[in-house]
Design an enzyme around this catalytic site. Structure first.
Site, PDB file in Angstrom:
ATOM      1  N   GLU A 159     -12.146   1.619   4.899  1.00  0.00           N
ATOM      2  CA  GLU A 159     -11.189   1.806   6.002  1.00  0.00           C
ATOM      3  C   GLU A 159     -11.223   3.289   6.355  1.00  0.00           C
ATOM      4  O   GLU A 159     -10.540   4.098   5.741  1.00  0.00           O
ATOM      5  CB  GLU A 159      -9.782   1.388   5.575  1.00  0.00           C
ATOM      6  CG  GLU A 159      -8.794   1.469   6.737  1.00  0.00           C
ATOM      7  CD  GLU A 159      -7.345   1.469   6.290  1.00  0.00           C
ATOM      8  OE1 GLU A 159      -6.550   0.735   6.881  1.00  0.00           O
ATOM      9  OE2 GLU A 159      -7.008   2.215   5.343  1.00  0.00           O
ATOM     10  N   HIS A 215      -8.833   0.363  -0.855  1.00  0.00           N
ATOM     11  CA  HIS A 215      -9.408   0.967   0.358  1.00  0.00           C
ATOM     12  C   HIS A 215     -10.140   2.258   0.016  1.00  0.00           C
ATOM     13  O   HIS A 215      -9.618   3.080  -0.740  1.00  0.00           O
ATOM     14  CB  HIS A 215      -8.297   1.341   1.355  1.00  0.00           C
ATOM     15  CG  HIS A 215      -7.840   0.206   2.207  1.00  0.00           C
ATOM     16  ND1 HIS A 215      -6.699   0.245   2.968  1.00  0.00           N
ATOM     17  CD2 HIS A 215      -8.400  -1.017   2.436  1.00  0.00           C
ATOM     18  CE1 HIS A 215      -6.565  -0.902   3.618  1.00  0.00           C
ATOM     19  NE2 HIS A 215      -7.568  -1.683   3.309  1.00  0.00           N
ATOM     20  N   GLU A 221       2.841   9.422   7.281  1.00  0.00           N
ATOM     21  CA  GLU A 221       2.893   8.138   8.002  1.00  0.00           C
ATOM     22  C   GLU A 221       4.141   7.327   7.700  1.00  0.00           C
ATOM     23  O   GLU A 221       4.552   6.501   8.509  1.00  0.00           O
ATOM     24  CB  GLU A 221       1.650   7.311   7.688  1.00  0.00           C
ATOM     25  CG  GLU A 221       0.367   7.928   8.208  1.00  0.00           C
ATOM     26  CD  GLU A 221      -0.831   7.021   7.990  1.00  0.00           C
ATOM     27  OE1 GLU A 221      -0.812   5.866   8.424  1.00  0.00           O
ATOM     28  OE2 GLU A 221      -1.794   7.481   7.344  1.00  0.00           O
ATOM     29  N   HIS A 241      -5.004   8.126   1.002  1.00  0.00           N
ATOM     30  CA  HIS A 241      -3.592   8.410   0.708  1.00  0.00           C
ATOM     31  C   HIS A 241      -3.438   9.022  -0.686  1.00  0.00           C
ATOM     32  O   HIS A 241      -2.650   9.939  -0.896  1.00  0.00           O
ATOM     33  CB  HIS A 241      -2.743   7.133   0.801  1.00  0.00           C
ATOM     34  CG  HIS A 241      -2.793   6.495   2.152  1.00  0.00           C
ATOM     35  ND1 HIS A 241      -2.491   7.176   3.308  1.00  0.00           N
ATOM     36  CD2 HIS A 241      -3.120   5.234   2.541  1.00  0.00           C
ATOM     37  CE1 HIS A 241      -2.632   6.362   4.353  1.00  0.00           C
ATOM     38  NE2 HIS A 241      -3.014   5.180   3.913  1.00  0.00           N
ATOM     39  N   ARG A 296     -10.859  11.325   5.778  1.00  0.00           N
ATOM     40  CA  ARG A 296     -10.801   9.956   6.322  1.00  0.00           C
ATOM     41  C   ARG A 296     -12.078   9.557   7.052  1.00  0.00           C
ATOM     42  O   ARG A 296     -12.095   8.622   7.843  1.00  0.00           O
ATOM     43  CB  ARG A 296      -9.565   9.711   7.186  1.00  0.00           C
ATOM     44  CG  ARG A 296      -9.073   8.283   6.947  1.00  0.00           C
ATOM     45  CD  ARG A 296      -7.733   7.938   7.493  1.00  0.00           C
ATOM     46  NE  ARG A 296      -7.245   6.769   6.740  1.00  0.00           N
ATOM     47  CZ  ARG A 296      -6.100   6.163   6.919  1.00  0.00           C
ATOM     48  NH1 ARG A 296      -5.269   6.569   7.851  1.00  0.00           N
ATOM     49  NH2 ARG A 296      -5.745   5.138   6.185  1.00  0.00           N
ATOM     50  N   ASP A 306      -5.417   3.230  -1.732  1.00  0.00           N
ATOM     51  CA  ASP A 306      -6.276   3.774  -0.679  1.00  0.00           C
ATOM     52  C   ASP A 306      -6.601   5.219  -1.063  1.00  0.00           C
ATOM     53  O   ASP A 306      -5.699   6.049  -1.226  1.00  0.00           O
ATOM     54  CB  ASP A 306      -5.503   3.690   0.650  1.00  0.00           C
ATOM     55  CG  ASP A 306      -6.288   4.204   1.855  1.00  0.00           C
ATOM     56  OD1 ASP A 306      -7.056   5.175   1.714  1.00  0.00           O
ATOM     57  OD2 ASP A 306      -6.098   3.646   2.952  1.00  0.00           O
ATOM     58  N   GLU A 322       0.824  -1.214   0.000  1.00  0.00           N
ATOM     59  CA  GLU A 322       0.000   0.000   0.000  1.00  0.00           C
ATOM     60  C   GLU A 322       0.863   1.272   0.000  1.00  0.00           C
ATOM     61  O   GLU A 322       1.584   1.517   0.969  1.00  0.00           O
ATOM     62  CB  GLU A 322      -0.902   0.004   1.247  1.00  0.00           C
ATOM     63  CG  GLU A 322      -1.809   1.220   1.355  1.00  0.00           C
ATOM     64  CD  GLU A 322      -2.718   1.169   2.569  1.00  0.00           C
ATOM     65  OE1 GLU A 322      -2.264   0.732   3.637  1.00  0.00           O
ATOM     66  OE2 GLU A 322      -3.882   1.577   2.440  1.00  0.00           O
TER      67      GLU A 322
HETATM   68  C1  LER Z   1      -3.574   1.037   6.331  1.00  0.00           C
HETATM   69  O1  LER Z   1      -4.294   0.419   5.309  1.00  0.00           O
HETATM   70  C2  LER Z   1      -3.455   2.483   6.090  1.00  0.00           C
HETATM   71  O2  LER Z   1      -4.080   3.017   5.203  1.00  0.00           O
HETATM   72  C3  LER Z   1      -2.538   3.259   6.927  1.00  0.00           C
HETATM   73  O3  LER Z   1      -2.835   4.625   6.821  1.00  0.00           O
HETATM   74  C4  LER Z   1      -2.531   2.847   8.367  1.00  0.00           C
HETATM   75  O4  LER Z   1      -1.999   3.845   9.158  1.00  0.00           O
HETATM   76 MN    MN Z   2      -5.378   1.872   3.830  1.00  0.00          MN
END
Ligand code: LER
Ligand code: MN
Length: 270
Positions: free
Chosen positions: A249, A214, A161, A191, A220, A188, A155
């Site tokens: 998520e 995701h 992060e 992100h 979020r 995701d 991912e």
């Molecule tokens: C995990 O899938 C994710 O998206 C991360 O941001 C977890 O901190």
């Molecule tokens: Mn994620």
């Protein structure tokens, strides 16, 4: 058009990660998720040694829920395991942890997610050194997963992060460097909204390498609560031929039940 397959993240144990939609009280949550109309649950498992896979699957089957993916990030969050720690024992333990996930992933038909378990570039370690450890670890894990028919999904995670693999382009480069056909990407939307110039273009670039997906909105929260254009994003995803799950998520805001309900209500309109 075929109906989107929807899942939502569920932790098998209490966890600190706030984007986990439901925490604790596993069976109660499974029943709720099934009643809301989800097709599957993405299980966040810190250590597969702590769960009874057979029993888990039996319970999920009773509710007609599948397990499209297994999240591994709790091993980083709660134990500090990572592929890029300067301590070789920690790196080895992180690799072993992914290997330990393989039997249950094979049984469940799930992809294993490599998110924060890859780690960050720690002080005193060069980016190049960390990247080389990451490539080595992924080769090892992919080789261990392949005989069981299990795929790994790396991912890209936003810059706040991790300092290793923030964008889809970097993820695709890493896949090329590792050279394993059972390694792909987990995209995701949270992100991507931070890192990608255009989310749809990045989805098209990832194409057949998208192994899992995701969804969370720009803030979020559940999809529909922010400003991501999910109609356009999911249309781009469909165009790639992706037939996997769209997995929620997001933060449990305003509360976990409302978020899970709002997410599926909104996604089903698309
Ligand atoms: C995990 O899938 C994710 O998206 C991360 O941001 C977890 O901190
Ligand atoms: Mn994620």
């Amino acid at each position: 058009m075929t109906r989107l397959k929807l899942s939502i993240v569920l932790s098998t144990h209490q966890a600190g990660f706030s984007a986990v939609a439901f925490r604790g009280d596993f069976e109660k949550n499974v029943a709720k998720i099934a009643a809301l109309g989800y097709d599957g649950v993405e299980l966040a498992i810190r250590d597969p040694a702590l769960v009874d896979g057979k029993q888990l699957l039996a319970e999920l089957t009773r509710y007609h829920l599948t397990v499209p993916a297994i999240g591994t990030g709790q091993a980083w969050g709660e134990e500090g395991l990572s592929f890029t720690d300067p301590d070789e024992h920690v790196r080895r333990a992180a690799i072993q942890r992914v290997r330990d996930h393989v039997p249950f992933a094979a049984q469940a038909g799930a992809v294993i997610i490599i998110g924060l378990l890859r780690g960050i570039v720690k002080p005193g370690v060069s980016h190049q050194r960390a990247y080389a450890w990451l490539v080595e670890a992924l080769r090892d894990c992919a080789a261990a997963a392949r005989p069981a028919g299990v795929r790994l999904a790396l991912e890209p995670i936003n810059r706040y992060e991790t300092t290793l693999v923030n964008t889809v382009a970097q993820g695709l480069q890493l896949i090329a460097d590792v050279g394993a056909d059972n390694l792909g990407l987990l995209l995701d939307t949270f992100h991507m909204n931070i890192e990608e110039p255009r989310i749809e273009d990045s989805i098209r670039a990832a194409g057949e390498r998208i192994f899992h997906f995701h969804v969370a909105d720009s803030n979020r929260w559940y999809p529909g609560a922010g400003h991501i254009d999910f109609a356009s994003v999911l249309a781009a995803l469909r165009e790639t031929g992706y037939t996997g799950y769209i997995s929620g998520e997001f933060m449990p805001m305003p509360d976990a039940d409302t978020a899970a309900r709002q997410a599926i209500a909104y996604l089903r309109t698309l």
